[in-house]
Design a protein around this motif. Structure first.
Motif, PDB file in Angstrom:
ATOM      1  N   LEU A  69       0.811  -1.216   0.000  1.00  0.00           N
ATOM      2  CA  LEU A  69       0.000   0.000   0.000  1.00  0.00           C
ATOM      3  C   LEU A  69       0.845   1.266   0.000  1.00  0.00           C
ATOM      4  O   LEU A  69       0.398   2.318  -0.474  1.00  0.00           O
ATOM      5  N   ASP A  76      -2.599  -1.680  -8.415  1.00  0.00           N
ATOM      6  CA  ASP A  76      -3.639  -2.661  -8.129  1.00  0.00           C
ATOM      7  C   ASP A  76      -3.092  -3.768  -7.247  1.00  0.00           C
ATOM      8  O   ASP A  76      -1.967  -4.252  -7.463  1.00  0.00           O
ATOM      9  N   LEU A 114     -11.509  -3.368   6.175  1.00  0.00           N
ATOM     10  CA  LEU A 114     -11.470  -2.320   5.154  1.00  0.00           C
ATOM     11  C   LEU A 114     -12.882  -1.846   4.819  1.00  0.00           C
ATOM     12  O   LEU A 114     -13.118  -0.650   4.625  1.00  0.00           O
ATOM     13  N   ALA A 137      -8.526   4.792  -2.077  1.00  0.00           N
ATOM     14  CA  ALA A 137      -8.446   3.517  -2.792  1.00  0.00           C
ATOM     15  C   ALA A 137      -9.842   2.946  -3.011  1.00  0.00           C
ATOM     16  O   ALA A 137     -10.748   3.152  -2.206  1.00  0.00           O
ATOM     17  N   ARG A 138     -10.000   2.250  -4.123  1.00  0.00           N
ATOM     18  CA  ARG A 138     -11.260   1.571  -4.426  1.00  0.00           C
ATOM     19  C   ARG A 138     -11.180   0.134  -3.925  1.00  0.00           C
ATOM     20  O   ARG A 138     -10.236  -0.594  -4.241  1.00  0.00           O
ATOM     21  N   LEU A 139     -12.161  -0.276  -3.146  1.00  0.00           N
ATOM     22  CA  LEU A 139     -12.197  -1.620  -2.577  1.00  0.00           C
ATOM     23  C   LEU A 139     -13.347  -2.415  -3.161  1.00  0.00           C
ATOM     24  O   LEU A 139     -14.471  -1.923  -3.248  1.00  0.00           O
ATOM     25  N   SER A 154     -10.038  -6.835  -3.921  1.00  0.00           N
ATOM     26  CA  SER A 154      -9.321  -6.097  -4.958  1.00  0.00           C
ATOM     27  C   SER A 154      -9.197  -4.644  -4.508  1.00  0.00           C
ATOM     28  O   SER A 154     -10.173  -4.053  -4.044  1.00  0.00           O
ATOM     29  N   LEU A 155      -8.019  -4.078  -4.669  1.00  0.00           N
ATOM     30  CA  LEU A 155      -7.770  -2.688  -4.310  1.00  0.00           C
ATOM     31  C   LEU A 155      -7.181  -1.955  -5.504  1.00  0.00           C
ATOM     32  O   LEU A 155      -6.195  -2.416  -6.090  1.00  0.00           O
ATOM     33  N   ARG A 156      -7.801  -0.859  -5.884  1.00  0.00           N
ATOM     34  CA  ARG A 156      -7.251   0.041  -6.906  1.00  0.00           C
ATOM     35  C   ARG A 156      -6.743   1.274  -6.165  1.00  0.00           C
ATOM     36  O   ARG A 156      -7.520   2.015  -5.577  1.00  0.00           O
ATOM     37  N   LEU A 157      -5.444   1.489  -6.201  1.00  0.00           N
ATOM     38  CA  LEU A 157      -4.823   2.546  -5.413  1.00  0.00           C
ATOM     39  C   LEU A 157      -4.728   3.839  -6.210  1.00  0.00           C
ATOM     40  O   LEU A 157      -4.407   3.808  -7.408  1.00  0.00           O
TER      41      LEU A 157
END
Length: 398
Positions: A69, A76, A114, A137-139, A154-157
């Motif tokens: 992170l 990603d 999260l 971030a998108r979770l 899934s995490l889009r940072l």
């Protein structure tokens, strides 16, 4: 001599977690240390400090994902299981072989923690979540039985810095002539949409181009999550809000686009056009708001009119109305692709043309080949009429 300390005993970890739960205490380092001393054997200060760090990451942080992170290059993080973690640093997905969770329950707990940070529920009655974290971030996470093999997340940072146009040229994302064309589009205040598939760099390119806007312009950004980060002195952000646990309080992009129009924007930007907000954006681009822009998911530029049509019709517009308004925007289309090797680049710039049936088509004007060559197509005449010959800079490699 090695100074590494052994991993915490799983039984000790469970005991500490249970104690903190009983006490209703927030897992701060001091409370974790106190619970650890109460549950464990006599340990030295250095050992306690080392284990507290690991326990704190598991109880309050992101556990094994913490190093990922904070990495500036990772965009990603995909967790398919305890020992099945994948990352994307801009060159395609690859397995993070040195990142592992103790077990499936650890993955589940992290996903739930999260989700709680985002104010969302994730349990047996609500086994999936799609949310935005406070960090931006998108979770997305799913639990069994939806994911029968175990929890997946899934995490889009969000990107931590903005690429300059020069850096995109140096990385091979666009040739020099393409960079000059895009900067001309910004200078001309032409409306444009950036399209491409997942992970092609749409948001990255849009942030870069918005950074080129004159500093006396007011940019109003409408987004689901704060992903755009233009290097510009006058940026106003509007961010959507999901419904709470009771299902109320939602504020969608559709409402925010209307609010943005009342805020005197010089450029109205919709981070990602994917719902009913398309109707308000099309109206805005037809009522004197120059330089409007946004991103749209489309695997090919020629598919963009159909994508806009589907969104517009779902928002209550007729097919004829969608195409009529889309044609009137005179928007330019910038299409991005991801090459087999993982590289992301600008592939072509298209113009919109209305055919005899009244439907709008995306017509290629300029193509940028993987080899670096620049090719002109049938839409070049309309593009030149729109921008003039200024974008054809001598020595640009055409």
């Amino acid at each position: 001599m090695s100074t590494a300390h052994p991993s915490p005993d799983p039984g000790l970890l469970d005991a500490v977690r249970a104690r903190l739960a009983r006490e209703g205490a927030e897992p701060t380092p001091s409370r974790v240390a106190a619970a650890l001393r109460a549950e464990g054997d006599v340990l030295g200060d250095a050992e306690v400090l080392s284990i507290v760090r690991r326990l704190s990451a598991d109880l309050a942080g992101a556990g094994p994902l913490e190093p990922l992170l904070i990495s500036p290059d990772i965009t990603d993080i995909l967790v398919n299981g305890p020992d099945d973690v994948w990352i994307d640093g801009g060159s395609g997905l690859h397995r993070a072989s040195d990142v592992r969770f103790p077990d499936h329950d650890s993955v589940r707990r992290l996903a739930q923690r999260l989700a709680a940070q985002a104010g969302r529920r994730l349990d047996a009655t609500a086994p999936w979540v799609d949310a935005r974290l406070p960090s931006g971030a998108r979770l997305h996470a799913v639990l069994p039985p939806i994911a029968p093999e175990g929890a997946c997340l899934s995490l889009r940072l969000p990107r931590r810095w903005v690429f300059s146009l020069t850096e995109l040229v140096e990385s091979g994302s666009i040739p020099v002539s393409g960079a000059h064309l895009l900067s001309t589009i910004i200078a001309a205040k032409a409306a444009f949409l950036i399209c491409g598939g997942t992970g092609t760099g749409k948001t990255t390119l849009l942030s870069t181009l918005l950074s080129l806007a004159d500093h006396d312009e007011r940019l109003v950004l409408v987004e689901d999550s704060a992903e755009l980060s233009p290097d510009h002195p006058h940026v106003v952000r509007l961010q959507s809000r999901p419904p709470n646990i009771e299902g109320s309080g939602e504020v969608g992009l559709h409402h925010l686009v209307r609010q943005a129009l009342r805020m005197r924007p010089d450029r109205l930007v919709v981070g990602e056009v994917r719902g009913s907000e398309v109707a308000d954006l099309l109206a805005a681009l037809n009522t004197g708001h120059e330089g409007g822009s946004g991103t749209v998911h489309a695997n090919a530029a020629v598919d963009l009119p159909a994508r806009i049509e589907a969104l517009g019709c779902a928002a209550g517009l007729t097919r004829e109305a969608v195409h009529s308004q889309l044609a009137a925007t005179r928007a330019l289309i910038v299409h991005l692709v991801r090459d087999p090797g993982g590289g992301r680049r600008v592939a072509e710039v298209c113009v919109l043309r209305r055919d005899s049936s009244g439907l709008v088509q995306a017509v290629p004007a300029v193509g940028f080949l993987r080899s670096g060559a620049v090719v002109e197509y049938e839409g070049i005449t309309e593009l030149t009429l729109r921008l003039g010959n200024e974008w054809r800079r001598p020595g640009s490699g055409e």
